[in-house]
Write an enzyme that holds these catalytic residues in place. Structure first.
Site, PDB file in Angstrom:
ATOM      1  N   CYS A  42      12.245  -1.601   0.302  1.00 37.09           N
ATOM      2  CA  CYS A  42      11.014  -2.237  -0.167  1.00 37.09           C
ATOM      3  C   CYS A  42      10.995  -3.722   0.178  1.00 37.09           C
ATOM      4  O   CYS A  42      10.042  -4.227   0.767  1.00 37.09           O
ATOM      5  CB  CYS A  42      10.871  -2.037  -1.672  1.00 37.09           C
ATOM      6  SG  CYS A  42       9.449  -2.854  -2.371  1.00 37.09           S
ATOM      7  N   CYS A  47       7.609  -2.369   1.596  1.00 34.77           N
ATOM      8  CA  CYS A  47       6.456  -2.937   0.885  1.00 34.77           C
ATOM      9  C   CYS A  47       6.246  -4.428   1.129  1.00 34.77           C
ATOM     10  O   CYS A  47       5.125  -4.857   1.435  1.00 34.77           O
ATOM     11  CB  CYS A  47       6.598  -2.769  -0.627  1.00 34.77           C
ATOM     12  SG  CYS A  47       7.614  -1.401  -1.170  1.00 34.77           S
ATOM     13  N   LYS A  50       5.703  -5.569   4.835  1.00 35.19           N
ATOM     14  CA  LYS A  50       4.454  -4.874   5.229  1.00 35.19           C
ATOM     15  C   LYS A  50       3.243  -5.554   4.607  1.00 35.19           C
ATOM     16  O   LYS A  50       2.254  -5.833   5.277  1.00 35.19           O
ATOM     17  CB  LYS A  50       4.562  -3.410   4.806  1.00 35.19           C
ATOM     18  CG  LYS A  50       3.416  -2.492   5.162  1.00 35.19           C
ATOM     19  CD  LYS A  50       2.249  -2.505   4.215  1.00 35.19           C
ATOM     20  CE  LYS A  50       2.536  -2.178   2.787  1.00 35.19           C
ATOM     21  NZ  LYS A  50       2.818  -0.786   2.519  1.00 35.19           N
ATOM     22  N   TYR A 177       1.070   7.165   5.651  1.00 35.17           N
ATOM     23  CA  TYR A 177       0.672   5.817   5.262  1.00 35.17           C
ATOM     24  C   TYR A 177       1.284   4.740   6.150  1.00 35.17           C
ATOM     25  O   TYR A 177       0.634   3.737   6.448  1.00 35.17           O
ATOM     26  CB  TYR A 177       0.933   5.554   3.767  1.00 35.17           C
ATOM     27  CG  TYR A 177       2.369   5.353   3.362  1.00 35.17           C
ATOM     28  CD1 TYR A 177       3.165   6.426   2.987  1.00 35.17           C
ATOM     29  CD2 TYR A 177       2.932   4.081   3.348  1.00 35.17           C
ATOM     30  CE1 TYR A 177       4.475   6.238   2.616  1.00 35.17           C
ATOM     31  CE2 TYR A 177       4.250   3.890   2.973  1.00 35.17           C
ATOM     32  CZ  TYR A 177       5.019   4.968   2.611  1.00 35.17           C
ATOM     33  OH  TYR A 177       6.324   4.775   2.251  1.00 35.17           O
ATOM     34  N   GLU A 181      -1.077   2.143   8.108  1.00 30.55           N
ATOM     35  CA  GLU A 181      -0.959   0.717   7.763  1.00 30.55           C
ATOM     36  C   GLU A 181      -0.600  -0.123   8.985  1.00 30.55           C
ATOM     37  O   GLU A 181      -1.216  -1.172   9.238  1.00 30.55           O
ATOM     38  CB  GLU A 181       0.111   0.539   6.676  1.00 30.55           C
ATOM     39  CG  GLU A 181      -0.349   1.096   5.333  1.00 30.55           C
ATOM     40  CD  GLU A 181       0.675   0.952   4.217  1.00 30.55           C
ATOM     41  OE1 GLU A 181       0.278   1.049   3.044  1.00 30.55           O
ATOM     42  OE2 GLU A 181       1.870   0.751   4.496  1.00 30.55           O
ATOM     43  N   HIS A 437     -20.311  -8.490 -12.776  1.00 32.23           N
ATOM     44  CA  HIS A 437     -21.266  -8.529 -11.679  1.00 32.23           C
ATOM     45  C   HIS A 437     -21.245  -9.890 -10.988  1.00 32.23           C
ATOM     46  O   HIS A 437     -21.110 -10.903 -11.673  1.00 32.23           O
ATOM     47  CB  HIS A 437     -22.670  -8.277 -12.259  1.00 32.23           C
ATOM     48  CG  HIS A 437     -23.738  -8.229 -11.220  1.00 32.23           C
ATOM     49  ND1 HIS A 437     -23.843  -7.181 -10.324  1.00 32.23           N
ATOM     50  CD2 HIS A 437     -24.722  -9.097 -10.913  1.00 32.23           C
ATOM     51  CE1 HIS A 437     -24.887  -7.406  -9.530  1.00 32.23           C
ATOM     52  NE2 HIS A 437     -25.427  -8.563  -9.865  1.00 32.23           N
ATOM     53  N   GLU A 442     -17.395  -3.077 -10.256  1.00 33.56           N
ATOM     54  CA  GLU A 442     -18.433  -2.625 -11.187  1.00 33.56           C
ATOM     55  C   GLU A 442     -19.002  -1.262 -10.775  1.00 33.56           C
ATOM     56  O   GLU A 442     -19.518  -0.522 -11.612  1.00 33.56           O
ATOM     57  CB  GLU A 442     -19.555  -3.656 -11.315  1.00 33.56           C
ATOM     58  CG  GLU A 442     -20.422  -3.814 -10.082  1.00 33.56           C
ATOM     59  CD  GLU A 442     -21.554  -4.822 -10.274  1.00 33.56           C
ATOM     60  OE1 GLU A 442     -22.087  -4.925 -11.390  1.00 33.56           O
ATOM     61  OE2 GLU A 442     -21.913  -5.509  -9.296  1.00 33.56           O
TER      62      GLU A 442
END
Ligand SMILES: Cc1cc2nc3c(=O)[nH]c(=O)nc-3n(C[C@H](O)[C@H](O)[C@H](O)COP(=O)(O)OP(=O)(O)OC[C@H]3O[C@@H](n4cnc5c(N)ncnc54)[C@H](O)[C@@H]3O)c2cc1C
Length: 448
Positions: A42, A47, A50, A177, A181, A437, A442
Site C-alpha cells: 500500500c 494505494c 498510485k 482496478y 487506474e 447545494h 446532493e
C-alpha cells in the site's frame, strides 16, 4: 527467544502493522518481521504512490479545463522528476512515522523474512528462531504476469512506480482496478494508451451501466479500449513492442507494456505445510470470519488470505482479531457493506449490492433509482464528462442496500453514505436529509 513474545507478526504492510500496533496497545509483547520497506504494498507500490499519481493526473485534467475557462495555462506541464520527489518524500515521512510509532509501542522490528517451522516457531532469514503462542501471517501478495511469449518485455505496477516520465505510447493488459487506474493516469499525463481486456467489460464487480459509461469516457479521452481481447504474445519491434492478440491481430508499436493481470499471495517459502496451514487452489491462506487458519494459533489477514484485497480490509480484520485475542472483545468484520473506489478518471465506487445481487438476496421487491448529470465544472467548461449515480433499495420500507457512484468526487462522497447504508438507512432517510447545494453529492439525496 522462546517465550519472549506473545505474538509474532510476519509482514509489516497494512495488515501486519495494524495488527502489531493493536496487540501492543492491549499489552502484548510483539515481534514484527519485515525485510522490506515498512508499509508494504500500500505505502510503497500501491494505494499511496498510485493516489499520488492520480492526483497529478487530476491536476493535469483540471489544467485542461482551466484553459477552456479562460486561464492562461500555456507552458504548463508536469516535471515528473519534481513530482516524484514530492511523492517519495511523502512516503519517506510515512516510513519515519511508522518507525517512531513502533519504537513508542515497544514492538521489536526485525528486518528479516520469516518462515514457519511449526505452529509456534518462526525461523528468521538471519538464523534466529522465534517462538510465540500466536502468529499472524500478513505477507501480502505480488503482481503476476501472464505466461505468454514475451511477457518479460513488459512490466507491472511495481515497474510503473519506477518510471520517471510518461511513455509516449503504452499498452496496458488487464481490465481490473489496477489496469483501469494506470490507464487513466497515463492518459491524463500525456501517454497514448491502449487497453487490452480479456473479458467483455472492465471492472466486473462494479455496476455494468456505470462501467459502460466510464469506458465511454475513457474512449472519449483518447484511450483505446479493446474488450474481449486476450493478449497472446508481446514481441520486440524496431520501434518498440508489438502486442499480438489471440486472433493473430498485431497492434503497436508501443514504448511500454504494462501487465495488470492479477496478483498472487506471498505464500511460497512461508513454511505453511510445516505448520499445517491450508491454502485454497490459488495459494491463498484459507481463513474463517475471525481470521483463523486451519492451524490453531496461526492467523492471517490481508492479501495473503481470502479477504478482499484492500488496505482498509486488512487493517480492520487485523484490529478486530487483536481485540479478540488480547483485548477480550469479540469484534468481527462486517463483510457485507465494504465500500470501495477505483481511482479512475472520473472515479467509480460502490458499497453494498448491485441490482442483480439485490434481486438474488431479496427477491423481486427491488427498486433502482438513478441520476445522470453533468458536474458543474464540466458543464461550465462544456466538457462532455458526465456522472451517473445509482441507489438500490429493497422492500416496502425501501431500505438502501446498494450505492453506486461514477463521477467527479465519487471517491470522497461514498464514505459517508456507506455509514448510512450500514446503519440501515431507507430512501425516505435520504430524502429527509437536506441537500448541500450545489454539489454532486446532493444528487444522492435528491434521487427519485
Ligand atoms: C497498484 C496497486 C494499487 C492499490 N491501490 C489500492 C487502493 O487505492 N486502496 C486500497 O484499499 N488498496 C489498494 N491496493 C491494495 C493494497 O495495497 C493491499 O490490499 C494491501 O497492501 C494489503 O495489505 P497486506 O498487509 O495484506 O500486504 P502488504 O501491504 O503487501 O504487506 C505485506 C508485507 O509482507 C512482507 N513479507 C512478505 N513475505 C514475508 C516474509 N516471508 N517474512 C516477512 N515479511 C514478508 C512484504 O515485504 C510486505 O511488506 C493496491 C494495490 C496495488 C498493487
Amino acid at each position: 527467544m522462546d517465550g519472549d513474545f506473545d505474538l509474532i507478526v510476519v509482514g509489516g504492510g497494512s495488515g501486519g502493522l495494524a495488527g502489531a500496533f493493536r496487540a501492543a496497545e492491549h499489552g502484548a509483547r510483539v515481534a514484527l518481521l519485515e525485510p522490506g520497506d515498512l508499509g508494504g504494498t500500500c505505502v510503497n507500490a500501491g494505494c499511496v504512490p498510485k493516489k499520488a499519481m492520480w492526483l497529478a493526473a487530476e491536476v493535469g485534467r483540471k489544467v485542461g479545463l482551466a484553459a477552456t475557462l479562460g486561464f492562461d495555462t500555456q507552458g504548463c506541464r508536469l516535471d515528473w522528476l519534481v513530482f516524484i520527489a514530492h511523492r517519495q518524500r511523502y512516503i519517506a515521512n510515512i516510513h519515519a512515522s511508522y518507525r517512531r510509532r513502533l519504537d513508542d509501542a515497544g514492538i521489536a522490528l526485525l528486518p528479516v523474512r520469516g518462515r514457519l517451522e511449526d505452529e509456534r516457531t518462526v525461523a528468521c532469514s538471519d538464523g534466529v528462531r522465534l517462538r510465540a503462542p500466536r502468529i499472524l501471517l500478513a505477507t501480502g501478495g505480488h503482481a503476476l504476469k501472464p505466461r505468454i511469449p514475451g511477457a518479460a518485455l513488459g512490466g507491472t505496477s511495481d515497474d510503473f512506480f519506477g518510471w520517471t516520465s510518461a511513455p509516449e505510447r503504452v499498452a496496458i493488459v488487464g481490465g481490473g482496478y489496477v489496469g483501469v487506474e494506470l490507464a487513466g493516469v497515463l492518459q491524463a499525463l500525456g501517454s497514448r494508451v491502449a487497453m487490452y481486456v480479456r473479458k467483455p467489460r472492465v471492472l466486473d464487480s462494479f455496476d455494468a451501466e456505470l462501467v459502460g459509461q466510464l469506458v465511454e469516457d475513457y474512449r472519449q479521452a483518447g484511450v483505446q479500449v479493446h474488450l474481449s481481447t486476450s493478449v497472446a504474445a508481446v514481441e520486440r519491434d524496431r520501434g518498440g513492442f508489438v502486442v499480438v492478440d489471440d486472433r493473430g491481430g498485431r497492434s503497436g508499436p508501443v514504448d511500454q507494456v504494462l501487465f495488470a493481470t492479477g496478483r498472487a499471495p506471498n505464500t511460497a517459502d512461508l513454511g505453511l505445510e510445516a505448520a499445517g496451514v491450508a491454502c485454497d487452489d490459488r495459494g491463498h491462506v484459507v481463513v474463517d470470519d475471525g481470521q483463523a487458519t486451519s492451524t490453531p494459533g496461526v492467523f492471517a489477514v490481508g492479501d495473503v488470505g481470502t479477504d478482499l484485497p484492500l488496505t482498509p480490509v486488512a487493517i480492520a480484520a487485523a484490529r478486530r482479531l487483536m481485540d479478540r485475542l488480547f483485548g477480550g472483545v469479540d469484534r468481527r468484520m462486517d463483510r457485507d457493506a465494504i465500500p470501495t473506489v477505483v481511482f479512475s478518471h472520473p472515479p467509480i465506487g460502490r458499497v453494498g449490492l448491485d441490482e442483480a445481487g439485490a434481486r438474488e438476496r431479496h427477491g423481486d421487491d427491488v427498486q433502482v433509482l438513478r441520476a445522470g448529470f453533468r458536474p458543474m465544472l464540466h458543464a461550465l467548461a462544456d466538457s462532455p464528462q458526465r456522472s451517473l449515480f445509482k441507489v438500490v433499495c429493497v422492500g416496502k420500507a425501501r431500505r438502501v442496500v446498494g450505492i453506486h457512484l461514477m463521477g467527479e468526487a465519487a471517491d470522497e462522497i461514498l464514505q459517508g453514505f456507506a455509514v448510512a447504508l450500514r446503519m440501515g438507512a431507507t430512501l425516505d432517510d435520504l430524502h429527509d436529509t437536506v441537500a448541500i447545494h450545489p454539489t454532486s453529492a446532493e444528487e444522492v439525496v435528491l434521487m427519485r
